[in-house]
Motif scaffolding. Structure first.
Motif, PDB file in Angstrom:
ATOM      1  N   TYR A  79      38.885  40.984  42.113  1.00 32.50           N
ATOM      2  CA  TYR A  79      38.519  39.584  42.215  1.00 32.50           C
ATOM      3  C   TYR A  79      39.741  38.709  42.497  1.00 32.50           C
ATOM      4  O   TYR A  79      39.636  37.699  43.191  1.00 32.50           O
ATOM      5  N   ALA A  80      40.899  39.068  41.984  1.00 31.99           N
ATOM      6  CA  ALA A  80      42.122  38.290  42.243  1.00 31.99           C
ATOM      7  C   ALA A  80      42.523  38.377  43.705  1.00 31.99           C
ATOM      8  O   ALA A  80      42.950  37.379  44.301  1.00 31.99           O
ATOM      9  N   LEU A 115      40.781  45.705  34.135  1.00 28.17           N
ATOM     10  CA  LEU A 115      41.905  45.271  34.964  1.00 28.17           C
ATOM     11  C   LEU A 115      41.642  45.532  36.437  1.00 28.17           C
ATOM     12  O   LEU A 115      41.981  44.697  37.284  1.00 28.17           O
ATOM     13  N   LEU A 116      41.027  46.660  36.753  1.00 26.75           N
ATOM     14  CA  LEU A 116      40.720  46.986  38.142  1.00 26.75           C
ATOM     15  C   LEU A 116      39.763  45.967  38.747  1.00 26.75           C
ATOM     16  O   LEU A 116      39.983  45.471  39.860  1.00 26.75           O
ATOM     17  N   PHE A 152      46.184  35.834  36.903  1.00 24.89           N
ATOM     18  CA  PHE A 152      46.247  35.054  35.673  1.00 24.89           C
ATOM     19  C   PHE A 152      45.034  34.129  35.547  1.00 24.89           C
ATOM     20  O   PHE A 152      44.468  33.977  34.469  1.00 24.89           O
ATOM     21  N   THR A 153      44.625  33.536  36.654  1.00 28.27           N
ATOM     22  CA  THR A 153      43.438  32.681  36.639  1.00 28.27           C
ATOM     23  C   THR A 153      42.193  33.498  36.295  1.00 28.27           C
ATOM     24  O   THR A 153      41.345  33.054  35.516  1.00 28.27           O
ATOM     25  N   MET A 154      42.098  34.707  36.836  1.00 30.08           N
ATOM     26  CA  MET A 154      40.962  35.576  36.520  1.00 30.08           C
ATOM     27  C   MET A 154      40.985  35.967  35.038  1.00 30.08           C
ATOM     28  O   MET A 154      39.944  36.024  34.397  1.00 30.08           O
ATOM     29  N   SER A 203      29.581  35.311  39.336  1.00 32.53           N
ATOM     30  CA  SER A 203      29.514  36.777  39.370  1.00 32.53           C
ATOM     31  C   SER A 203      30.655  37.389  38.563  1.00 32.53           C
ATOM     32  O   SER A 203      30.462  38.380  37.855  1.00 32.53           O
ATOM     33  N   TYR A 204      31.841  36.795  38.648  1.00 33.90           N
ATOM     34  CA  TYR A 204      32.967  37.310  37.872  1.00 33.90           C
ATOM     35  C   TYR A 204      32.728  37.131  36.370  1.00 33.90           C
ATOM     36  O   TYR A 204      32.985  38.045  35.587  1.00 33.90           O
ATOM     37  N   VAL A 205      32.232  35.973  35.987  1.00 33.90           N
ATOM     38  CA  VAL A 205      31.954  35.737  34.563  1.00 33.90           C
ATOM     39  C   VAL A 205      30.899  36.709  34.065  1.00 33.90           C
ATOM     40  O   VAL A 205      31.025  37.259  32.962  1.00 33.90           O
TER      41      VAL A 205
END
Length: 157
Positions: free
Chosen positions: A48-49, A42-43, A72-74, A108-110
């Motif tokens: 990223y959000a 979550l952090l 929510f998109t993340m 990078s997020y994925v």
């Protein structure tokens, strides 16, 4: 109301089925470590959000207009729920070319969340499960040894 009480009769199965008790003990033992793993997840998603809201709120207000929309998109991206068709396509420029920074951001997020952190959550859950099963087996073996030694003590007397 009485029918509802009948549902709880299923709980009596836990007394008779040792494997089910092992699984439940492992799940209860894993609650706190898995919670901490989800907290790290979550952090990172919140970080990223915040970045997504600052960088892309003008490009796609529906997906990144506020922190909660971005979060929510993340979350949608981390679950793999159609993010390629919805999110990645909305990150294109008006002429249809792909934005390199947006692609780097999403990839990078994925990689961080989808591959690393979700696997860490699963690894923590499995590790706690193995610890709980090992502890249950050790306890079972100790009980068996105590029974055997008490039987031998009775025979020797």
């Amino acid at each position: 109301v009485i029918r509802l009480i009948r549902v709880f009769r299923v709980l009596r199965l836990f007394r008779f089925m040792a494997s089910l008790r092992h699984i439940l003990a492992a799940l209860f033992a894993a609650v706190v470590p898995v919670f901490y793993s989800f907290l790290v997840l979550l952090l990172v998603s919140c970080m990223y959000a915040v970045l997504a809201t600052e960088l892309y709120h003008t490009r796609d207000h529906e997906l990144f207009g506020s922190f909660l929309r971005s979060l929510f998109t993340m979350f949608q991206i981390s679950t793999g729920d159609g993010w390629a068709s919805i999110v990645a396509r909305s990150m294109r420029h008006a002429d249809g070319s792909q934005d390199g920074v947006a692609a780097l951001f999403l990839v990078s997020y994925v990689l961080i969340v989808g591959l690393v952190l979700i696997n860490i959550v699963i690894a923590v859950l499995l590790d706690e499960f193995l610890h709980a099963v090992t502890a249950e087996k050790e306890q079972f073996h100790q009980e068996q040894e105590e029974k055997m030694s008490s039987r031998l003590g009775i025979v020797r007397s």
